[in-house]
Design a protein around this motif. Structure first.
Motif, PDB file in Angstrom:
ATOM      1  N   SER A  50      14.342 -48.273 -10.247  1.00  0.00           N
ATOM      2  CA  SER A  50      14.360 -49.630  -9.703  1.00  0.00           C
ATOM      3  C   SER A  50      14.451 -50.598 -10.872  1.00  0.00           C
ATOM      4  O   SER A  50      14.104 -50.261 -12.007  1.00  0.00           O
ATOM      5  CB  SER A  50      13.098 -49.913  -8.885  1.00  0.00           C
ATOM      6  OG  SER A  50      12.948 -48.994  -7.825  1.00  0.00           O
ATOM      7  N   VAL A  51      14.928 -51.810 -10.596  1.00  0.00           N
ATOM      8  CA  VAL A  51      15.065 -52.810 -11.643  1.00  0.00           C
ATOM      9  C   VAL A  51      14.406 -54.107 -11.192  1.00  0.00           C
ATOM     10  O   VAL A  51      14.574 -54.552 -10.056  1.00  0.00           O
ATOM     11  CB  VAL A  51      16.540 -53.050 -12.016  1.00  0.00           C
ATOM     12  CG1 VAL A  51      17.348 -53.524 -10.807  1.00  0.00           C
ATOM     13  CG2 VAL A  51      16.661 -54.036 -13.161  1.00  0.00           C
ATOM     14  N   LEU A  52      13.625 -54.699 -12.085  1.00  0.00           N
ATOM     15  CA  LEU A  52      13.003 -55.992 -11.875  1.00  0.00           C
ATOM     16  C   LEU A  52      13.778 -57.044 -12.654  1.00  0.00           C
ATOM     17  O   LEU A  52      14.018 -56.882 -13.860  1.00  0.00           O
ATOM     18  CB  LEU A  52      11.547 -55.977 -12.344  1.00  0.00           C
ATOM     19  CG  LEU A  52      10.536 -55.265 -11.438  1.00  0.00           C
ATOM     20  CD1 LEU A  52       9.233 -55.015 -12.185  1.00  0.00           C
ATOM     21  CD2 LEU A  52      10.279 -56.059 -10.167  1.00  0.00           C
ATOM     22  N   VAL A  53      14.167 -58.112 -11.945  1.00  0.00           N
ATOM     23  CA  VAL A  53      14.921 -59.204 -12.570  1.00  0.00           C
ATOM     24  C   VAL A  53      14.029 -60.451 -12.554  1.00  0.00           C
ATOM     25  O   VAL A  53      13.790 -61.019 -11.483  1.00  0.00           O
ATOM     26  CB  VAL A  53      16.231 -59.481 -11.822  1.00  0.00           C
ATOM     27  CG1 VAL A  53      17.033 -60.562 -12.537  1.00  0.00           C
ATOM     28  CG2 VAL A  53      17.062 -58.203 -11.692  1.00  0.00           C
ATOM     29  N   PRO A  54      13.518 -60.896 -13.690  1.00  0.00           N
ATOM     30  CA  PRO A  54      12.649 -62.079 -13.714  1.00  0.00           C
ATOM     31  C   PRO A  54      13.416 -63.334 -13.311  1.00  0.00           C
ATOM     32  O   PRO A  54      14.552 -63.550 -13.748  1.00  0.00           O
ATOM     33  CB  PRO A  54      12.177 -62.159 -15.170  1.00  0.00           C
ATOM     34  CG  PRO A  54      12.443 -60.801 -15.745  1.00  0.00           C
ATOM     35  CD  PRO A  54      13.638 -60.275 -15.020  1.00  0.00           C
ATOM     36  N   GLU A  55      12.792 -64.166 -12.494  1.00  0.00           N
ATOM     37  CA  GLU A  55      13.398 -65.438 -12.120  1.00  0.00           C
ATOM     38  C   GLU A  55      13.167 -66.512 -13.174  1.00  0.00           C
ATOM     39  O   GLU A  55      13.864 -67.517 -13.205  1.00  0.00           O
ATOM     40  CB  GLU A  55      12.852 -65.910 -10.769  1.00  0.00           C
ATOM     41  CG  GLU A  55      13.330 -65.070  -9.598  1.00  0.00           C
ATOM     42  CD  GLU A  55      13.106 -65.772  -8.274  1.00  0.00           C
ATOM     43  OE1 GLU A  55      12.698 -66.950  -8.283  1.00  0.00           O
ATOM     44  OE2 GLU A  55      13.346 -65.144  -7.235  1.00  0.00           O
ATOM     45  N   GLY A  56      12.185 -66.305 -13.990  1.00  0.00           N
ATOM     46  CA  GLY A  56      11.893 -67.255 -15.055  1.00  0.00           C
ATOM     47  C   GLY A  56      11.153 -66.551 -16.160  1.00  0.00           C
ATOM     48  O   GLY A  56      11.119 -65.327 -16.228  1.00  0.00           O
ATOM     49  N   GLY A  57      10.550 -67.321 -17.034  1.00  0.00           N
ATOM     50  CA  GLY A  57       9.802 -66.731 -18.125  1.00  0.00           C
ATOM     51  C   GLY A  57       9.553 -67.760 -19.202  1.00  0.00           C
ATOM     52  O   GLY A  57      10.288 -68.760 -19.322  1.00  0.00           O
ATOM     53  N   PRO A  58       8.511 -67.558 -20.014  1.00  0.00           N
ATOM     54  CA  PRO A  58       8.209 -68.518 -21.079  1.00  0.00           C
ATOM     55  C   PRO A  58       9.364 -68.731 -22.046  1.00  0.00           C
ATOM     56  O   PRO A  58       9.461 -69.788 -22.671  1.00  0.00           O
ATOM     57  CB  PRO A  58       7.003 -67.884 -21.789  1.00  0.00           C
ATOM     58  CG  PRO A  58       6.387 -66.990 -20.761  1.00  0.00           C
ATOM     59  CD  PRO A  58       7.533 -66.479 -19.946  1.00  0.00           C
ATOM     60  N   TRP A  59      10.246 -67.733 -22.188  1.00  0.00           N
ATOM     61  CA  TRP A  59      11.343 -67.877 -23.135  1.00  0.00           C
ATOM     62  C   TRP A  59      12.354 -68.945 -22.691  1.00  0.00           C
ATOM     63  O   TRP A  59      13.077 -69.506 -23.507  1.00  0.00           O
ATOM     64  CB  TRP A  59      12.051 -66.543 -23.340  1.00  0.00           C
ATOM     65  CG  TRP A  59      12.728 -66.005 -22.114  1.00  0.00           C
ATOM     66  CD1 TRP A  59      13.982 -66.315 -21.667  1.00  0.00           C
ATOM     67  CD2 TRP A  59      12.197 -65.063 -21.191  1.00  0.00           C
ATOM     68  NE1 TRP A  59      14.265 -65.624 -20.520  1.00  0.00           N
ATOM     69  CE2 TRP A  59      13.182 -64.841 -20.204  1.00  0.00           C
ATOM     70  CE3 TRP A  59      10.997 -64.375 -21.098  1.00  0.00           C
ATOM     71  CZ2 TRP A  59      12.980 -63.971 -19.145  1.00  0.00           C
ATOM     72  CZ3 TRP A  59      10.812 -63.503 -20.037  1.00  0.00           C
ATOM     73  CH2 TRP A  59      11.786 -63.311 -19.078  1.00  0.00           C
ATOM     74  N   ARG A  60      12.427 -69.220 -21.386  1.00  0.00           N
ATOM     75  CA  ARG A  60      13.392 -70.206 -20.906  1.00  0.00           C
ATOM     76  C   ARG A  60      12.997 -71.616 -21.329  1.00  0.00           C
ATOM     77  O   ARG A  60      13.839 -72.499 -21.433  1.00  0.00           O
ATOM     78  CB  ARG A  60      13.514 -70.126 -19.388  1.00  0.00           C
ATOM     79  CG  ARG A  60      13.948 -68.757 -18.892  1.00  0.00           C
ATOM     80  CD  ARG A  60      14.330 -68.762 -17.440  1.00  0.00           C
ATOM     81  NE  ARG A  60      15.612 -69.432 -17.220  1.00  0.00           N
ATOM     82  CZ  ARG A  60      16.237 -69.462 -16.041  1.00  0.00           C
ATOM     83  NH1 ARG A  60      15.691 -68.879 -14.985  1.00  0.00           N
ATOM     84  NH2 ARG A  60      17.390 -70.081 -15.914  1.00  0.00           N
ATOM     85  N   SER A  61      11.720 -71.841 -21.580  1.00  0.00           N
ATOM     86  CA  SER A  61      11.264 -73.146 -22.054  1.00  0.00           C
ATOM     87  C   SER A  61      10.975 -73.141 -23.556  1.00  0.00           C
ATOM     88  O   SER A  61      10.542 -74.146 -24.101  1.00  0.00           O
ATOM     89  CB  SER A  61       9.992 -73.569 -21.300  1.00  0.00           C
ATOM     90  OG  SER A  61       8.952 -72.622 -21.494  1.00  0.00           O
ATOM     91  N   GLY A  62      11.212 -72.000 -24.200  1.00  0.00           N
ATOM     92  CA  GLY A  62      10.977 -71.904 -25.631  1.00  0.00           C
ATOM     93  C   GLY A  62       9.541 -71.664 -26.013  1.00  0.00           C
ATOM     94  O   GLY A  62       9.188 -71.730 -27.194  1.00  0.00           O
ATOM     95  N   THR A  63       8.677 -71.349 -25.040  1.00  0.00           N
ATOM     96  CA  THR A  63       7.257 -71.129 -25.335  1.00  0.00           C
ATOM     97  C   THR A  63       7.043 -69.855 -26.140  1.00  0.00           C
ATOM     98  O   THR A  63       6.304 -69.846 -27.129  1.00  0.00           O
ATOM     99  CB  THR A  63       6.444 -71.059 -24.031  1.00  0.00           C
ATOM    100  OG1 THR A  63       6.683 -72.230 -23.262  1.00  0.00           O
ATOM    101  CG2 THR A  63       4.964 -70.928 -24.327  1.00  0.00           C
ATOM    102  N   ASP A  64       7.667 -68.762 -25.724  1.00  0.00           N
ATOM    103  CA  ASP A  64       7.527 -67.468 -26.389  1.00  0.00           C
ATOM    104  C   ASP A  64       8.877 -66.777 -26.430  1.00  0.00           C
ATOM    105  O   ASP A  64       9.705 -66.958 -25.528  1.00  0.00           O
ATOM    106  CB  ASP A  64       6.526 -66.573 -25.650  1.00  0.00           C
ATOM    107  CG  ASP A  64       5.094 -66.795 -26.103  1.00  0.00           C
ATOM    108  OD1 ASP A  64       4.887 -66.890 -27.329  1.00  0.00           O
ATOM    109  OD2 ASP A  64       4.210 -66.883 -25.247  1.00  0.00           O
TER     110      ASP A  64
END
Length: 322
Positions: A50-64
């Motif tokens: 199975s594969v999990l596709v993140p809808e967001g994440g801290p990297w999209r805002s430059g946090t991590d």
């Protein structure tokens, strides 16, 4: 000058993304994915994958950085389960993979954006061994990915890894490809008929309308929460004394008191054991993240520690000792 400006703008907005490949069917992945408390789509990726596709994440805002976050997620997903998780990630400068397998030390490999190998060759041997890949054919193909190749960039390297994994049963849906941006990955996942949605509050449901209908999402969330509550109630009844009742049957709603046994210890409920495992795994992860200033590891450790504490406290209050 216009060409140089466009190149600078392209570097300023790197394409970041991630995929989490789980060697388990979707039904087994859902309980573990809920612990992350992140919005994700879950789709089938092969016969036993199975594969999990993140809808967001801290990297999209430059946090991590994306690699720190998904590495922590991969480790958190494997706590208390028997199947491994392979995290594939990429940004504007690098791309790589991390294989997490329970309490064993994760193994990973990194390539620069132009495909230049930046990892250790021993990591690929460990990677192949833990996944049970062919030590000759598959290992040869993986070794080629660790050698210089001016015609292969970082995305091509990850695609090469996925090509090797097809012999292990991996088959990603069309459109779920390394190097794609998050929106493209989500759209490709929504097109699959069996896609499930994991909400940030821990609920889950079938992604019937691609997440466009708020009412439908609320209804699916309510159904998922009701099913989860029913499953937890049944599990508490079983742990409270299902083995001690005549015929091994459980009550319809309230568990009956456990009769004391004269010869032999009482059975250990599964719920507190799992909670203690989560707490034992979460604390060192959080401490390691604090020492190395890694937000992804801190989040993973904190989530495991908090979930285990809440679960153990709830079980203690609802199942007092005789």
């Amino acid at each position: 000058m216009s060409t140089e400006q466009s190149q600078v703008a392209g570097r300023a907005r790197p394409v970041s993304g991630a995929l989490l490949l789980c060697r388990a069917e979707a039904g087994s992945v859902v309980p573990a994915a809920r612990l992350l408390h992140e919005r994700m789509l879950l789709a089938r990726a092969g016969e036993e994958w199975s594969v999990l596709v993140p809808e967001g994440g801290p990297w999209r805002s430059g946090t991590d950085p994306v690699d720190r976050v998904v590495n922590g997620w991969a480790i958190a997903l494997t706590v208390g389960v028997s199947w491994p998780v392979l995290a594939l990630w990429w940004d504007g400068e690098r791309a790589g993979l991390t294989l997490a397998t329970g309490f064993r030390r994760p193994v990973g490999y990194v390539w620069l954006a132009d495909g230049t190998p930046a990892g250790m060759e021993e990591a690929m041997r460990t990677f192949a061994g833990r996944l049970g890949l062919d030590p000759v054919l598959d290992m040869q193909a993986l070794n080629e990915l660790t050698e210089p190749d001016s015609a292969a960039d970082a995305s091509a390297r990850l695609s090469g890894v996925l090509a090797v994994l097809t012999r292990a049963g991996v088959s990603l849906p069309p459109g779920l490809a390394p190097g794609e941006n998050a929106d493209g990955l989500l759209e490709a996942a929504r097109l699959q008929p069996d896609t499930r949605r994991i909400e940030a509050d821990g609920s889950s449901g079938k992604d019937e309308d691609g997440g466009k209908s708020a009412t439908g999402g609320d209804e699916r969330r309510d159904r998922a929460q009701a099913q989860e509550q029913q499953a937890q109630e049944q599990q508490r009844e079983y742990g409270a004394g299902a083995m001690d009742r005549p015929g091994g049957t459980t009550g319809a709603r309230h568990p009956a008191p456990r009769p004391s046994r004269a010869g032999g210890p009482s059975p250990v409920p599964a719920v507190p054991v799992l909670a203690l495992v989560q707490m034992a795994a979460g604390l060192p992860l959080a401490v390691w993240g604090l020492r190395h200033r890694s937000g992804g590891w801190i989040v993973a450790g904190t989530l495991l520690l908090a979930h285990g504490t809440v679960t153990l406290t709830t079980h203690t209050l609802t199942h007092p000792r005789d």
